[in-house]
Design a protein around this motif. Sequence first.
Motif, PDB file in Angstrom:
ATOM      1  N   LEU A  11     -26.129 -18.719 -30.360  1.00 38.01           N
ATOM      2  CA  LEU A  11     -25.197 -17.599 -30.490  1.00 38.01           C
ATOM      3  C   LEU A  11     -23.802 -18.083 -30.886  1.00 38.01           C
ATOM      4  O   LEU A  11     -23.157 -17.494 -31.762  1.00 38.01           O
ATOM      5  N   LEU A  12     -23.340 -19.153 -30.265  1.00 41.53           N
ATOM      6  CA  LEU A  12     -22.001 -19.667 -30.573  1.00 41.53           C
ATOM      7  C   LEU A  12     -21.932 -20.258 -31.974  1.00 41.53           C
ATOM      8  O   LEU A  12     -20.913 -20.109 -32.670  1.00 41.53           O
ATOM      9  N   THR A  13     -23.004 -20.922 -32.420  1.00 35.73           N
ATOM     10  CA  THR A  13     -23.043 -21.418 -33.800  1.00 35.73           C
ATOM     11  C   THR A  13     -22.953 -20.260 -34.782  1.00 35.73           C
ATOM     12  O   THR A  13     -22.210 -20.314 -35.771  1.00 35.73           O
ATOM     13  N   GLY A  14     -23.723 -19.205 -34.528  1.00 40.14           N
ATOM     14  CA  GLY A  14     -23.707 -18.046 -35.416  1.00 40.14           C
ATOM     15  C   GLY A  14     -22.344 -17.380 -35.474  1.00 40.14           C
ATOM     16  O   GLY A  14     -21.860 -17.008 -36.559  1.00 40.14           O
ATOM     17  N   ILE A  15     -21.702 -17.213 -34.322  1.00 39.55           N
ATOM     18  CA  ILE A  15     -20.372 -16.604 -34.283  1.00 39.55           C
ATOM     19  C   ILE A  15     -19.379 -17.444 -35.080  1.00 39.55           C
ATOM     20  O   ILE A  15     -18.598 -16.927 -35.891  1.00 39.55           O
ATOM     21  N   HIS A  16     -19.394 -18.748 -34.843  1.00 37.82           N
ATOM     22  CA  HIS A  16     -18.471 -19.649 -35.549  1.00 37.82           C
ATOM     23  C   HIS A  16     -18.710 -19.604 -37.052  1.00 37.82           C
ATOM     24  O   HIS A  16     -17.745 -19.581 -37.849  1.00 37.82           O
ATOM     25  N   LEU A  17     -19.967 -19.575 -37.471  1.00 37.09           N
ATOM     26  CA  LEU A  17     -20.285 -19.530 -38.899  1.00 37.09           C
ATOM     27  C   LEU A  17     -19.791 -18.232 -39.527  1.00 37.09           C
ATOM     28  O   LEU A  17     -19.221 -18.244 -40.628  1.00 37.09           O
ATOM     29  N   MET A  18     -20.009 -17.115 -38.857  1.00 38.94           N
ATOM     30  CA  MET A  18     -19.581 -15.829 -39.410  1.00 38.94           C
ATOM     31  C   MET A  18     -18.064 -15.743 -39.517  1.00 38.94           C
ATOM     32  O   MET A  18     -17.527 -15.168 -40.465  1.00 38.94           O
ATOM     33  N   ARG A  19     -17.354 -16.339 -38.571  1.00 36.97           N
ATOM     34  CA  ARG A  19     -15.892 -16.217 -38.547  1.00 36.97           C
ATOM     35  C   ARG A  19     -15.184 -17.219 -39.449  1.00 36.97           C
ATOM     36  O   ARG A  19     -14.106 -16.928 -39.964  1.00 36.97           O
ATOM     37  N   THR A  20     -15.776 -18.390 -39.624  1.00 36.35           N
ATOM     38  CA  THR A  20     -15.086 -19.454 -40.355  1.00 36.35           C
ATOM     39  C   THR A  20     -15.769 -19.863 -41.642  1.00 36.35           C
ATOM     40  O   THR A  20     -15.139 -20.515 -42.490  1.00 36.35           O
ATOM     41  N   GLY A  21     -17.056 -19.553 -41.772  1.00 33.62           N
ATOM     42  CA  GLY A  21     -17.824 -20.033 -42.917  1.00 33.62           C
ATOM     43  C   GLY A  21     -18.232 -21.478 -42.786  1.00 33.62           C
ATOM     44  O   GLY A  21     -18.794 -22.054 -43.719  1.00 33.62           O
ATOM     45  N   ARG A  22     -17.964 -22.091 -41.631  1.00 31.62           N
ATOM     46  CA  ARG A  22     -18.289 -23.509 -41.408  1.00 31.62           C
ATOM     47  C   ARG A  22     -19.343 -23.640 -40.311  1.00 31.62           C
ATOM     48  O   ARG A  22     -19.352 -22.870 -39.338  1.00 31.62           O
ATOM     49  N   LEU A  23     -20.187 -24.636 -40.472  1.00 39.04           N
ATOM     50  CA  LEU A  23     -21.280 -24.850 -39.538  1.00 39.04           C
ATOM     51  C   LEU A  23     -20.851 -25.819 -38.441  1.00 39.04           C
ATOM     52  O   LEU A  23     -20.370 -26.915 -38.729  1.00 39.04           O
TER      53      LEU A  23
END
Length: 248
Positions: free
Chosen positions: A157-169
């Motif tokens: 969940l935290l990876t997905g949130i970070h990816l959606m907000r920043t575009g970075r994995l």
Amino acid sequence: MTTEVPPWAAEAARALPRPLLFATVSGAHLYGFASIDSDLDLRAAHLLSPEEVLGLRTGPQTLQHAGVRDGVELDVVSHDLLKFARLLNSRNGYVLEQLLSPLVVVTTAVHAELRSLAPQLITRHHAHHYLGFAATQERLYAKTGQLKPALYTLRVLLTGIHLMRTGRLETDLGVLGTRLAYVPDLIAAKREAEHGPLPAGAAQRLATDVPRLRAELEAARGTSALPDHADPAAVDALHDLVVRTRLA
């Protein structure tokens, strides 16, 4: 105690019966909570010859190997370049994480080119992968009450949130979980034992945080600056890379 990648990891990957384009470490080592008895998950891409693609006797799209070395359980999985490229172009967060893993054990110029294209293939629809993966892990946690699926649920969940907000994995729960004060305790417990119990009080916090993070990921998907579709130029370049590499 050590959770470092064993020095023989590249040798284990190259034991697969096709030339490798890259091999990286995935799983708990990548996610920042490997225990002393964690499996070593190696993920790779290999290259079939033109004859194995065009002829009657086609080569293996996926290669797998499992075993034990120096007391460490091995799980090695590799996809042919074409299969890997198709997965990479289909909002598959799992192969994206394999490609961009910083724990590299085998690399080539093709690997570097794939990595350079990856950011242009990320879309807001990658959130579907993380929501689906989280739901699977959450069901497993609800069934078993074990620490491992709880950690996987939070990480995804935290990876997905970070990816959606920043575009970075970002896949390391130690980095992602700084907003949750109890995550370091969960990681410490997991490093002690692969299937250890939850620390005291963690179940109550998870019961509150997991639904909240799921809703946060859904909201982040809706407001993300990421595009709806991969960059057509990047898709064309990915196609060209597959063709050039195969013919070479």
